[in-house]
Design a protein around this motif. Sequence first.
Motif, PDB file in Angstrom:
ATOM      1  N   THR A  93      26.046  14.162 -39.905  1.00 33.04           N
ATOM      2  CA  THR A  93      26.477  12.903 -39.316  1.00 33.04           C
ATOM      3  C   THR A  93      27.894  12.599 -39.786  1.00 33.04           C
ATOM      4  O   THR A  93      28.167  12.554 -40.986  1.00 33.04           O
ATOM      5  CB  THR A  93      25.529  11.764 -39.738  1.00 33.04           C
ATOM      6  OG1 THR A  93      24.206  12.133 -39.363  1.00 33.04           O
ATOM      7  CG2 THR A  93      25.912  10.458 -39.087  1.00 33.04           C
ATOM      8  N   VAL A  94      28.791  12.367 -38.832  1.00 35.13           N
ATOM      9  CA  VAL A  94      30.175  12.025 -39.122  1.00 35.13           C
ATOM     10  C   VAL A  94      30.342  10.509 -39.117  1.00 35.13           C
ATOM     11  O   VAL A  94      31.075   9.949 -39.917  1.00 35.13           O
ATOM     12  CB  VAL A  94      31.125  12.679 -38.088  1.00 35.13           C
ATOM     13  CG1 VAL A  94      32.556  12.246 -38.304  1.00 35.13           C
ATOM     14  CG2 VAL A  94      31.000  14.189 -38.141  1.00 35.13           C
ATOM     15  N   ASN A  95      29.640   9.844 -38.211  1.00 42.24           N
ATOM     16  CA  ASN A  95      29.718   8.388 -38.106  1.00 42.24           C
ATOM     17  C   ASN A  95      28.363   7.869 -37.648  1.00 42.24           C
ATOM     18  O   ASN A  95      27.704   8.481 -36.806  1.00 42.24           O
ATOM     19  CB  ASN A  95      30.804   7.990 -37.106  1.00 42.24           C
ATOM     20  CG  ASN A  95      31.057   6.503 -37.103  1.00 42.24           C
ATOM     21  OD1 ASN A  95      31.131   5.868 -38.151  1.00 42.24           O
ATOM     22  ND2 ASN A  95      31.175   5.934 -35.923  1.00 42.24           N
ATOM     23  N   LEU A  96      27.961   6.735 -38.207  1.00 45.55           N
ATOM     24  CA  LEU A  96      26.702   6.101 -37.818  1.00 45.55           C
ATOM     25  C   LEU A  96      26.898   4.593 -37.850  1.00 45.55           C
ATOM     26  O   LEU A  96      27.290   4.041 -38.878  1.00 45.55           O
ATOM     27  CB  LEU A  96      25.573   6.508 -38.782  1.00 45.55           C
ATOM     28  CG  LEU A  96      24.188   5.960 -38.481  1.00 45.55           C
ATOM     29  CD1 LEU A  96      23.662   6.490 -37.149  1.00 45.55           C
ATOM     30  CD2 LEU A  96      23.222   6.341 -39.604  1.00 45.55           C
ATOM     31  N   ASN A  97      26.678   3.949 -36.722  1.00 41.75           N
ATOM     32  CA  ASN A  97      26.770   2.492 -36.611  1.00 41.75           C
ATOM     33  C   ASN A  97      25.404   1.948 -36.237  1.00 41.75           C
ATOM     34  O   ASN A  97      24.732   2.503 -35.360  1.00 41.75           O
ATOM     35  CB  ASN A  97      27.772   2.094 -35.522  1.00 41.75           C
ATOM     36  CG  ASN A  97      29.167   2.553 -35.841  1.00 41.75           C
ATOM     37  OD1 ASN A  97      29.742   2.141 -36.832  1.00 41.75           O
ATOM     38  ND2 ASN A  97      29.703   3.429 -35.012  1.00 41.75           N
ATOM     39  N   CYS A  98      25.009   0.877 -36.879  1.00 37.36           N
ATOM     40  CA  CYS A  98      23.702   0.292 -36.601  1.00 37.36           C
ATOM     41  C   CYS A  98      23.803  -1.217 -36.495  1.00 37.36           C
ATOM     42  O   CYS A  98      24.511  -1.862 -37.275  1.00 37.36           O
ATOM     43  CB  CYS A  98      22.701   0.653 -37.696  1.00 37.36           C
ATOM     44  SG  CYS A  98      22.307   2.407 -37.758  1.00 37.36           S
ATOM     45  N   ASP A  99      23.102  -1.766 -35.520  1.00 35.21           N
ATOM     46  CA  ASP A  99      22.965  -3.215 -35.352  1.00 35.21           C
ATOM     47  C   ASP A  99      21.499  -3.551 -35.552  1.00 35.21           C
ATOM     48  O   ASP A  99      20.630  -3.014 -34.855  1.00 35.21           O
ATOM     49  CB  ASP A  99      23.390  -3.645 -33.942  1.00 35.21           C
ATOM     50  CG  ASP A  99      24.843  -3.319 -33.645  1.00 35.21           C
ATOM     51  OD1 ASP A  99      25.688  -3.570 -34.516  1.00 35.21           O
ATOM     52  OD2 ASP A  99      25.122  -2.812 -32.535  1.00 35.21           O
ATOM     53  N   PHE A 100      21.231  -4.435 -36.500  1.00 32.31           N
ATOM     54  CA  PHE A 100      19.863  -4.862 -36.764  1.00 32.31           C
ATOM     55  C   PHE A 100      19.530  -6.006 -35.817  1.00 32.31           C
ATOM     56  O   PHE A 100      20.147  -7.065 -35.861  1.00 32.31           O
ATOM     57  CB  PHE A 100      19.708  -5.263 -38.233  1.00 32.31           C
ATOM     58  CG  PHE A 100      19.984  -4.108 -39.158  1.00 32.31           C
ATOM     59  CD1 PHE A 100      19.012  -3.160 -39.409  1.00 32.31           C
ATOM     60  CD2 PHE A 100      21.229  -3.956 -39.752  1.00 32.31           C
ATOM     61  CE1 PHE A 100      19.263  -2.080 -40.240  1.00 32.31           C
ATOM     62  CE2 PHE A 100      21.496  -2.879 -40.590  1.00 32.31           C
ATOM     63  CZ  PHE A 100      20.512  -1.934 -40.831  1.00 32.31           C
ATOM     64  N   VAL A 101      18.556  -5.778 -34.948  1.00 31.28           N
ATOM     65  CA  VAL A 101      18.204  -6.710 -33.880  1.00 31.28           C
ATOM     66  C   VAL A 101      17.110  -7.676 -34.317  1.00 31.28           C
ATOM     67  O   VAL A 101      17.138  -8.856 -33.969  1.00 31.28           O
ATOM     68  CB  VAL A 101      17.769  -5.917 -32.622  1.00 31.28           C
ATOM     69  CG1 VAL A 101      17.362  -6.841 -31.502  1.00 31.28           C
ATOM     70  CG2 VAL A 101      18.884  -4.979 -32.179  1.00 31.28           C
ATOM     71  N   ALA A 102      16.144  -7.177 -35.077  1.00 30.66           N
ATOM     72  CA  ALA A 102      15.017  -7.998 -35.530  1.00 30.66           C
ATOM     73  C   ALA A 102      14.397  -7.320 -36.748  1.00 30.66           C
ATOM     74  O   ALA A 102      14.583  -6.116 -36.955  1.00 30.66           O
ATOM     75  CB  ALA A 102      13.974  -8.142 -34.417  1.00 30.66           C
ATOM     76  N   PRO A 103      13.653  -8.075 -37.559  1.00 33.13           N
ATOM     77  CA  PRO A 103      13.001  -7.462 -38.725  1.00 33.13           C
ATOM     78  C   PRO A 103      11.783  -6.631 -38.319  1.00 33.13           C
ATOM     79  O   PRO A 103      11.171  -6.886 -37.278  1.00 33.13           O
ATOM     80  CB  PRO A 103      12.578  -8.660 -39.565  1.00 33.13           C
ATOM     81  CG  PRO A 103      12.451  -9.783 -38.600  1.00 33.13           C
ATOM     82  CD  PRO A 103      13.448  -9.527 -37.504  1.00 33.13           C
TER      83      PRO A 103
END
Length: 162
Positions: A93-103
Motif C-alpha cells: 500500500t502506497v496510500n490509504l485514505n479512510c472516512d469513518f461513516v458510523a461506529p
Amino acid sequence: YSKPARSAGSTMEDAFEPPAGFRRVKIPGNFITLNGPMYARLEEGKFISGFHVEPRHDNATGVCQGGMLMTLVDMQLWLAAFAQEGIEAFLPTVNLNCDFVAPAKVGAWIEGRTSFLKTTRNYVFADCVLTADGEPVLRGNGMLKILHTTEVPYELPDLLED
C-alpha cells in the motif's frame, strides 16, 4: 447473520460462525493471526472479506477501533486486486485514505467490498466500503504499487482455509 451465543469459559470467537460461504483467510506473517481472524469468500467474481468485532477490537468508547477497520480495508484492497483483477504481484500500500461513516459495535459482522478505478502498469487505484451488519461504517480508497520483480509465494486458493 446472528450474534453468537456464549457459554461459560468460551471466547466470542470460539462460538462465532461466519456467514455462509466465508472461509478463514491464511495470510502469511503474524499480524492478521494476532488481530483476526479474517474471513473471505468469492461471490460472482468479487472478493468479499470480513471479520467479527470482538471485545478485544474495541476502543475507549466501546466500538471497533478505527485501526482495525483500516486493517481490513488494507487487506481487502490487495486481496481483491489479486482475486478480481488477477494481479499476481506483491502489492504494498502506497496510500490509504479512510472516512469513518458510523461506529461498528462489538458483536457486529464487518464486510468489505472493493471496486477498481484504474490499474496502470505500476499502480492499482481502488475504492472499498466496509459495512457492519449491512450498514456502511467506512469508505476508503487506496493506491497499491505493483512490484513486478517480487515473486508471490501463494495462490488465492492457498489463502482460504477449507
